[in-house]
Design a protein around this motif. Structure first.
Motif, PDB file in Angstrom:
ATOM      1  N   GLY A 158      42.907  24.279 -21.295  1.00 41.62           N
ATOM      2  CA  GLY A 158      42.757  25.879 -20.896  1.00 41.62           C
ATOM      3  C   GLY A 158      41.926  26.674 -21.442  1.00 41.62           C
ATOM      4  O   GLY A 158      41.342  27.560 -21.165  1.00 41.62           O
ATOM      5  N   ALA A 159      41.434  26.238 -22.782  1.00 44.32           N
ATOM      6  CA  ALA A 159      40.321  26.838 -23.495  1.00 44.32           C
ATOM      7  C   ALA A 159      38.898  26.782 -22.668  1.00 44.32           C
ATOM      8  O   ALA A 159      38.573  25.529 -22.212  1.00 44.32           O
ATOM      9  CB  ALA A 159      40.062  26.120 -24.749  1.00 44.32           C
ATOM     10  N   ALA A 160      38.461  27.789 -22.709  1.00 47.48           N
ATOM     11  CA  ALA A 160      37.099  27.800 -21.700  1.00 47.48           C
ATOM     12  C   ALA A 160      35.891  28.550 -22.556  1.00 47.48           C
ATOM     13  O   ALA A 160      36.139  29.329 -23.498  1.00 47.48           O
ATOM     14  CB  ALA A 160      37.522  28.681 -20.553  1.00 47.48           C
ATOM     15  N   MET A 161      34.767  28.147 -22.196  1.00 48.44           N
ATOM     16  CA  MET A 161      33.517  28.513 -22.730  1.00 48.44           C
ATOM     17  C   MET A 161      32.231  28.786 -21.429  1.00 48.44           C
ATOM     18  O   MET A 161      32.153  27.796 -20.896  1.00 48.44           O
ATOM     19  CB  MET A 161      33.291  27.835 -23.865  1.00 48.44           C
ATOM     20  N   LEU A 162      31.560  29.755 -21.623  1.00 52.93           N
ATOM     21  CA  LEU A 162      30.577  29.706 -20.821  1.00 52.93           C
ATOM     22  C   LEU A 162      29.292  29.403 -21.810  1.00 52.93           C
ATOM     23  O   LEU A 162      28.999  29.782 -22.949  1.00 52.93           O
ATOM     24  CB  LEU A 162      30.190  31.142 -20.354  1.00 52.93           C
ATOM     25  N   ILE A 163      28.377  28.609 -21.182  1.00 58.65           N
ATOM     26  CA  ILE A 163      27.030  28.269 -21.781  1.00 58.65           C
ATOM     27  C   ILE A 163      25.933  28.367 -21.024  1.00 58.65           C
ATOM     28  O   ILE A 163      25.778  28.112 -19.816  1.00 58.65           O
ATOM     29  CB  ILE A 163      27.042  26.626 -22.113  1.00 58.65           C
ATOM     30  N   PHE A 164      24.872  29.335 -21.594  1.00 55.48           N
ATOM     31  CA  PHE A 164      23.799  29.572 -20.995  1.00 55.48           C
ATOM     32  C   PHE A 164      22.599  29.008 -21.413  1.00 55.48           C
ATOM     33  O   PHE A 164      22.443  28.203 -22.343  1.00 55.48           O
ATOM     34  CB  PHE A 164      23.463  31.275 -21.541  1.00 55.48           C
ATOM     35  N   SER A 165      21.600  29.068 -20.519  1.00 55.12           N
ATOM     36  CA  SER A 165      20.504  28.335 -20.823  1.00 55.12           C
ATOM     37  C   SER A 165      19.679  28.385 -22.018  1.00 55.12           C
ATOM     38  O   SER A 165      18.970  27.473 -22.359  1.00 55.12           O
ATOM     39  CB  SER A 165      19.322  28.496 -19.645  1.00 55.12           C
TER      40      SER A 165
END
Length: 366
Positions: A35-42
């Protein structure tokens, strides 16, 4: 999660390349749970976390390779010597991480549906098909979003809805932990329950502080402005000041509402319980000694409150942990609230017969 999804929407609207990553399955010791989530940007920046350490850096490194890809993948990480934390400790578990490049408004539709469900605060479940490890050429996961009524709301992927999808779906009401069954990972997003605190003295104040930290929405009720205010209850979603009779008669109580009665005196407790005992509240608790509770029950029975309504009242309130101080009493109360919310009942060792069973029906001869 809501804030993370809002950031995801913003990134797509700004045409900023981004990957949504989410931990879908763990085995053994891991720094975070499913359930842990993360956004990764370029540019390598991120929003959220998968637990930090070297494994998060490796997820980021591999996700950046997919940021321009057309479809999501499931990546597996074995937390061995290659992923030791800065302090030298090694978890030794295994993580499966969903990595989903989100580029277009069409890609975003699934996440928009998820955000709508979370903002409605009814709870929902995301079911993710985990491809077999032997399927090296097909590690594309299909995802299904299911609302609190077990209805399919949105899908992301190419497969048809598998018939087994609902076979092991657990009710949101019981706040199940994330689980895996028949190759499907079920990630649950829980509803925030409403907790009405009747009485804003020291115990009510401390209960509000602790309960808000474990995802209860607080409504504080008292007849004294100097006690029921934003300074003493900064986390409260609503403050109701007025006579208990007036305030409680206007209160909206649903089957998802928890109520505790912790006023400053016997008469106010009785007045409050008289209003609340016959409501649809999921949980009603009242503080006090056994003698006080019995006296209040006797009075309410004489006034016509149904015995079965009083039988469901948790009184005296809180687990018996030998509490002596206000923080200890509040902790015992919040522990009981959490247990009832998560298990839909108290653990067997903490169950107790209602004190109303010790009271004879009024006007019945001995």
């Amino acid at each position: 999660m809501r804030e993370l999804l809002l950031e995801l929407e913003k990134a797509v609207q700004q045409q900023r390349p981004v990957c949504y990553t989410c931990l879908v399955e763990t085995r053994g010791s891991t720094p975070q749970k499913p359930g842990a989530a993360m956004l990764i940007f370029s540019d390598g920046s991120q929003v959220g976390t998968l637990g930090g350490g070297c494994v998060e850096a490796e997820v980021k490194r591999r996700a950046l390779r997919l940021i321009d890809a057309e479809s999501p993948e499931i990546m597996t990480f074995q937390l061995d010597n290659d992923y030791g934390w800065d302090d030298g400790l090694i978890c030794g578990g295994r993580m499966k991480v969903l990595v989903d490049p989100v580029k277009t408004e069409q890609d975003l539709q699934y996440y928009h549906s998820m955000l709508q469900l979370l903002e409605s605060d009814r709870g929902c479940t995301e079911a993710i098909i985990i491809p077999p490890e032997s399927a090296e050429d097909d590690n594309k996961p299909d995802r299904f979003l299911i609302d609190a009524e077990s209805k399919l709301v949105a899908t992301r992927g190419k497969q048809e809805t598998p018939s087994r999808l609902f076979d092991h779906l657990k009710p949101i009401k019981n706040r199940p932990r994330p689980y895996v069954s028949q190759g499907i990972a079920y990630l649950t997003f829980h509803q925030t329950c409403q907790l009405v605190i009747v009485g804003c003295g020291h115990i009510g104040q401390k209960v509000a502080e602790l309960a808000s930290d474990v995802d209860f929405d607080i409504i504080a009720v008292d007849d004294r402005q100097e006690y029921c205010n934003a300074k003493r209850f900064p986390a409260a979603k609503q403050l109701i000041v007025g006579s208990f009779d007036t305030a409680l008669s206007k209160l909206t109580v649903t089957p998802d509402t928890f109520v505790i009665i912790v006023t400053r005196g016997h008469n106010h407790d009785e007045e409050a319980l008289g209003h609340l005992a016959t409501t649809d509240a999921r949980y009603i608790g009242m503080i006090g000694s056994k003698r006080k509770v019995k006296l209040i029950f006797e009075d309410l029975l004489r006034l016509g409150t149904p015995r079965e309504a009083l039988a469901r009242v948790h009184a005296p309130l809180g687990f018996d942990i030998g509490s002596q101080t206000v923080p200890e009493i509040a902790l015992s109360i919040v522990a009981e609230l959490i247990a009832y919310r998560n298990l839909d009942a108290l653990p067997e060792g903490y169950q107790r017969a209602s004190l109303v069973d010790d009271i004879k029906t009024p006007n019945t001869a001995d």
